[in-house]
Design a protein around this motif. Structure first.
Motif, mmCIF file in Angstrom:
data_model
loop_
_atom_site.group_PDB
_atom_site.id
_atom_site.type_symbol
_atom_site.label_atom_id
_atom_site.label_comp_id
_atom_site.label_asym_id
_atom_site.label_seq_id
_atom_site.Cartn_x
_atom_site.Cartn_y
_atom_site.Cartn_z
ATOM 1 N N VAL A 9 0.867 -1.179 0.000
ATOM 2 C CA VAL A 9 0.000 0.000 0.000
ATOM 3 C C VAL A 9 0.901 1.225 0.000
ATOM 4 O O VAL A 9 1.823 1.327 0.805
ATOM 5 C CB VAL A 9 -0.926 0.031 1.239
ATOM 6 N N TYR A 10 0.627 2.140 -0.918
ATOM 7 C CA TYR A 10 1.436 3.344 -1.037
ATOM 8 C C TYR A 10 0.537 4.573 -0.990
ATOM 9 O O TYR A 10 -0.446 4.652 -1.713
ATOM 10 C CB TYR A 10 2.215 3.330 -2.359
ATOM 11 N N VAL A 11 0.877 5.493 -0.110
ATOM 12 C CA VAL A 11 0.214 6.788 -0.034
ATOM 13 C C VAL A 11 1.306 7.836 -0.155
ATOM 14 O O VAL A 11 2.276 7.828 0.598
ATOM 15 C CB VAL A 11 -0.565 6.966 1.286
ATOM 16 N N GLU A 12 1.129 8.732 -1.114
ATOM 17 C CA GLU A 12 2.161 9.713 -1.425
ATOM 18 C C GLU A 12 2.418 10.701 -0.289
ATOM 19 O O GLU A 12 3.555 10.981 0.050
ATOM 20 C CB GLU A 12 1.754 10.467 -2.688
ATOM 21 N N SER A 13 1.356 11.244 0.294
ATOM 22 C CA SER A 13 1.511 12.250 1.345
ATOM 23 C C SER A 13 0.290 12.229 2.254
ATOM 24 O O SER A 13 -0.667 11.492 2.017
ATOM 25 C CB SER A 13 1.664 13.640 0.723
ATOM 26 N N TYR A 14 0.344 13.083 3.281
ATOM 27 C CA TYR A 14 -0.807 13.148 4.177
ATOM 28 C C TYR A 14 -2.018 13.744 3.466
ATOM 29 O O TYR A 14 -3.149 13.364 3.748
ATOM 30 C CB TYR A 14 -0.475 13.943 5.448
ATOM 31 N N VAL A 15 -1.786 14.659 2.526
ATOM 32 C CA VAL A 15 -2.899 15.227 1.755
ATOM 33 C C VAL A 15 -3.573 14.128 0.929
ATOM 34 O O VAL A 15 -4.797 14.059 0.849
ATOM 35 C CB VAL A 15 -2.402 16.385 0.853
ATOM 36 N N THR A 16 -2.763 13.253 0.359
ATOM 37 C CA THR A 16 -3.319 12.123 -0.383
ATOM 38 C C THR A 16 -4.106 11.210 0.549
ATOM 39 O O THR A 16 -5.170 10.709 0.178
ATOM 40 C CB THR A 16 -2.195 11.336 -1.079
ATOM 41 N N ALA A 17 -3.613 10.999 1.756
ATOM 42 C CA ALA A 17 -4.337 10.179 2.733
ATOM 43 C C ALA A 17 -5.674 10.819 3.085
ATOM 44 O O ALA A 17 -6.675 10.120 3.255
ATOM 45 C CB ALA A 17 -3.489 9.983 3.986
ATOM 46 N N LEU A 18 -5.698 12.133 3.177
ATOM 47 C CA LEU A 18 -6.953 12.842 3.436
ATOM 48 C C LEU A 18 -7.926 12.660 2.279
ATOM 49 O O LEU A 18 -9.121 12.410 2.487
ATOM 50 C CB LEU A 18 -6.671 14.325 3.679
ATOM 51 N N ILE A 19 -7.418 12.736 1.057
ATOM 52 C CA ILE A 19 -8.254 12.513 -0.130
ATOM 53 C C ILE A 19 -8.773 11.071 -0.141
ATOM 54 O O ILE A 19 -9.939 10.826 -0.454
ATOM 55 C CB ILE A 19 -7.478 12.851 -1.413
ATOM 56 N N VAL A 20 -7.914 10.125 0.213
ATOM 57 C CA VAL A 20 -8.331 8.717 0.283
ATOM 58 C C VAL A 20 -9.446 8.551 1.309
ATOM 59 O O VAL A 20 -10.435 7.864 1.049
ATOM 60 C CB VAL A 20 -7.133 7.801 0.621
ATOM 61 N N VAL A 28 -11.628 10.784 2.281
ATOM 62 C CA VAL A 28 -12.860 11.385 1.745
ATOM 63 C C VAL A 28 -13.476 10.477 0.684
ATOM 64 O O VAL A 28 -14.687 10.209 0.695
ATOM 65 C CB VAL A 28 -12.575 12.791 1.173
ATOM 66 N N VAL A 29 -12.647 9.982 -0.239
ATOM 67 C CA VAL A 29 -13.154 9.138 -1.327
ATOM 68 C C VAL A 29 -13.715 7.828 -0.769
ATOM 69 O O VAL A 29 -14.777 7.362 -1.212
ATOM 70 C CB VAL A 29 -12.055 8.891 -2.390
ATOM 71 N N LEU A 30 -13.029 7.228 0.198
ATOM 72 C CA LEU A 30 -13.549 5.995 0.802
ATOM 73 C C LEU A 30 -14.886 6.245 1.500
ATOM 74 O O LEU A 30 -15.792 5.410 1.430
ATOM 75 C CB LEU A 30 -12.550 5.407 1.785
ATOM 76 N N SER A 31 -15.008 7.390 2.138
ATOM 77 C CA SER A 31 -16.286 7.727 2.782
ATOM 78 C C SER A 31 -17.407 7.865 1.763
ATOM 79 O O SER A 31 -18.510 7.357 1.960
ATOM 80 C CB SER A 31 -16.150 9.025 3.575
ATOM 81 N N VAL A 32 -17.117 8.539 0.659
ATOM 82 C CA VAL A 32 -18.125 8.735 -0.393
ATOM 83 C C VAL A 32 -18.479 7.399 -1.050
ATOM 84 O O VAL A 32 -19.659 7.102 -1.285
ATOM 85 C CB VAL A 32 -17.641 9.765 -1.425
ATOM 86 N N LEU A 33 -17.466 6.582 -1.338
ATOM 87 C CA LEU A 33 -17.722 5.273 -1.949
ATOM 88 C C LEU A 33 -18.523 4.376 -1.000
ATOM 89 O O LEU A 33 -19.421 3.654 -1.441
ATOM 90 C CB LEU A 33 -16.413 4.596 -2.341
ATOM 91 N N ALA A 56 -11.010 2.881 -5.070
ATOM 92 C CA ALA A 56 -10.365 4.126 -4.642
ATOM 93 C C ALA A 56 -8.941 4.205 -5.195
ATOM 94 O O ALA A 56 -8.479 5.290 -5.571
ATOM 95 C CB ALA A 56 -10.350 4.215 -3.121
ATOM 96 N N ASP A 57 -8.273 3.066 -5.282
ATOM 97 C CA ASP A 57 -6.932 3.009 -5.872
ATOM 98 C C ASP A 57 -6.950 3.497 -7.324
ATOM 99 O O ASP A 57 -6.074 4.253 -7.744
ATOM 100 C CB ASP A 57 -6.419 1.569 -5.783
ATOM 101 N N LYS A 58 -7.967 3.102 -8.060
ATOM 102 C CA LYS A 58 -8.070 3.509 -9.466
ATOM 103 C C LYS A 58 -8.437 4.987 -9.608
ATOM 104 O O LYS A 58 -8.073 5.625 -10.595
ATOM 105 C CB LYS A 58 -9.122 2.665 -10.204
ATOM 106 N N LEU A 59 -9.144 5.539 -8.638
ATOM 107 C CA LEU A 59 -9.622 6.919 -8.738
ATOM 108 C C LEU A 59 -8.613 7.960 -8.249
ATOM 109 O O LEU A 59 -8.674 9.109 -8.669
ATOM 110 C CB LEU A 59 -10.917 7.075 -7.927
ATOM 111 N N ILE A 60 -7.681 7.573 -7.385
ATOM 112 C CA ILE A 60 -6.803 8.541 -6.730
ATOM 113 C C ILE A 60 -5.363 8.334 -7.175
ATOM 114 O O ILE A 60 -4.791 7.254 -6.982
ATOM 115 C CB ILE A 60 -6.890 8.407 -5.198
ATOM 116 N N ALA A 61 -4.779 9.389 -7.741
ATOM 117 C CA ALA A 61 -3.348 9.361 -8.056
ATOM 118 C C ALA A 61 -2.587 9.552 -6.751
ATOM 119 O O ALA A 61 -2.961 10.350 -5.903
ATOM 120 C CB ALA A 61 -3.012 10.465 -9.038
ATOM 121 N N GLY A 62 -1.530 8.795 -6.559
ATOM 122 C CA GLY A 62 -0.759 8.897 -5.331
ATOM 123 C C GLY A 62 -1.162 7.880 -4.284
ATOM 124 O O GLY A 62 -0.608 7.857 -3.194
#
Length: 115
Positions: free
Chosen positions: A24-35, A37-42, A77-83
């Motif tokens: 599992v790779y997360v680029e930054s904390y901002v990316t983790a925040l986006i993940v 949010v996206v996981l919550s929406v999904l 979510a992996d497919k939708l989020i870069a990083g």
């Protein structure tokens, strides 16, 4: 305000698990925040549809198929989020389980004592 704190705790959980779990790779904390949010929406919109479509197999497996649905949501979510990337469905399954446990622990810290 409580929603924002929960979202930040979810992002922290994603960030920590991504650094602990290989695959599992997360680029930054901002990316983790986006993940987070996206996981919550999904989980809000896509998961109920998947649960309804897979209800027979979920009943036959006594609910264990819901773990696979969670892993599929993470792969989406992996497919939708870069990083953000997850190497396989098994890694997504383990990520899902660890994320649920860590979210439980972190959210229990937020609960106020009701007396």
């Amino acid at each position: 305000m409580k929603l924002l704190i929960k979202l930040l705790l979810n992002a922290l959980a994603v960030f920590v698990i991504a650094h602990v779990l290989n695959g599992v790779y997360v680029e930054s904390y901002v990316t983790a925040l986006i993940v987070a949010v996206v996981l919550s929406v999904l989980n809000l919109f896509v998961k109920p549809v998947l649960v309804i479509f897979t209800l027979p197999i979920t009943i036959v497996t006594l609910g264990l198929f819901l773990l696979i649905i969670n892993a599929l949501i993470i792969l989406l979510a992996d497919k939708l989020i870069a990083g953000f990337s997850v190497s396989s469905i098994w890694t997504a399954l383990l990520f899902s389980i660890l994320l649920s446990v860590l979210q439980s622990v972190l959210h229990s810290l937020l609960k106020e004592d009701k007396k």
